[in-house]
Design an enzyme around this catalytic site. Sequence first.
Site, mmCIF file in Angstrom:
data_model
loop_
_atom_site.group_PDB
_atom_site.id
_atom_site.type_symbol
_atom_site.label_atom_id
_atom_site.label_comp_id
_atom_site.label_asym_id
_atom_site.label_seq_id
_atom_site.Cartn_x
_atom_site.Cartn_y
_atom_site.Cartn_z
ATOM 1 N N ASP A 126 1.072 -1.115 -0.136
ATOM 2 C CA ASP A 126 0.225 -0.255 -0.014
ATOM 3 C C ASP A 126 0.408 1.100 0.118
ATOM 4 O OD1 ASP A 126 1.270 -0.563 2.946
ATOM 5 O OD2 ASP A 126 -1.326 0.219 3.516
ATOM 6 N N SER A 127 2.165 1.067 0.046
ATOM 7 C CA SER A 127 2.662 2.343 -0.273
ATOM 8 C C SER A 127 2.864 2.714 -1.304
ATOM 9 C CB SER A 127 4.802 2.079 -0.029
ATOM 10 O OG SER A 127 4.314 0.462 -0.887
ATOM 11 N N ASP A 154 -0.952 -5.989 -0.058
ATOM 12 C CA ASP A 154 -1.143 -5.442 0.895
ATOM 13 C C ASP A 154 -2.650 -5.394 0.989
ATOM 14 O OD1 ASP A 154 0.993 -4.577 3.043
ATOM 15 O OD2 ASP A 154 1.215 -2.971 1.995
ATOM 16 N N LYS A 170 -1.147 -9.107 3.644
ATOM 17 C CA LYS A 170 -0.800 -8.675 4.214
ATOM 18 C C LYS A 170 -1.179 -8.074 5.115
ATOM 19 C CE LYS A 170 2.513 -5.929 4.266
ATOM 20 N NZ LYS A 170 2.744 -4.637 5.000
ATOM 21 N N GLU A 176 -1.753 -5.596 9.113
ATOM 22 C CA GLU A 176 -1.119 -4.547 9.702
ATOM 23 C C GLU A 176 -1.288 -4.747 11.602
ATOM 24 O OE1 GLU A 176 0.015 -1.004 8.985
ATOM 25 O OE2 GLU A 176 1.269 -1.727 6.912
ATOM 26 N N GLU A 212 8.911 -4.107 10.751
ATOM 27 C CA GLU A 212 9.619 -2.673 10.614
ATOM 28 C C GLU A 212 9.774 -2.170 11.430
ATOM 29 O OE1 GLU A 212 8.131 0.938 7.041
ATOM 30 O OE2 GLU A 212 6.669 -0.942 8.033
#
Length: 265
Positions: free
Chosen positions: A45-46, A84, A112, A114, A181
């Site tokens: 999602d960067s 993501d 993925k 978070e 991270e």
Amino acid sequence: MKTTTMSQLRQWKQEKRKFATLTAYDASFAQLFAEQGIQVLLVGDSLGMTLQGFDSTLPVTVADVAYHTRAVRRGAPHCLLLADMPFMSYATPELAFTHAAELMRAGANMVKLEGGSWLCDTIRMLAERAVPVCGHLGLTPQSVNIFGGYKVQGREEVAANQLLQDAIALEQAGAQLLVLECVPVELAQRVTEELTIPVIGIGAGNVTDGQILVMHDALGITGGHTPKFSKNFLAHSAGDIRAAIKLYIEEVEGGIYPAEEHTFQ
């Protein structure tokens, strides 16, 4: 060319063989990365920051990630491909399953998410329904407003112990992979040694099983602030992108990158 699988990554961990991964967002770069030897890619999602120009990942949608996942899959059909789950796309287990299924249909091998222990029910539900999950702990960019910016996590003993317990809980819930991270290298080593699943670091020192970088950081084309943990491999390769990616792989596999100057204590 054989397709990369999670079984291979688990074997690499057992063999203490480090591996390099990158983000990718389109077919051309995905193909180029795969041809140089990258075997694991992430549609992050960067993309909200690197491609869309936002100042965070929060505006990214599932449709955005699915679009780029399809493109990357076409360019790198044999890579293990992670996608993501964007902000609020997994607010409930049911919502997570709906959106994860969309990303899997787009070509992802794994999604993925978070977050810490609060995600266990969601991960368990996905794993039981044949959706492989990668966890993400430490600096989780979707929580930037809670953290008050992009800051190193787990420096205090209480926070470090909580992160370790979260990592164990995610694995027990069914996560097959973990991204760690921006944490101190000592904490990254504790997590990597404690878990049986592979751990991929970004800003977590060279002690994790694998490394990941945003492709724009690895190629030195990120505008504005450059993260401490990033390295411009293109600048060390006479402007040759293919050579830069090969150098990145060689330095990760050799334990050269990340070096001390890229590491948090």
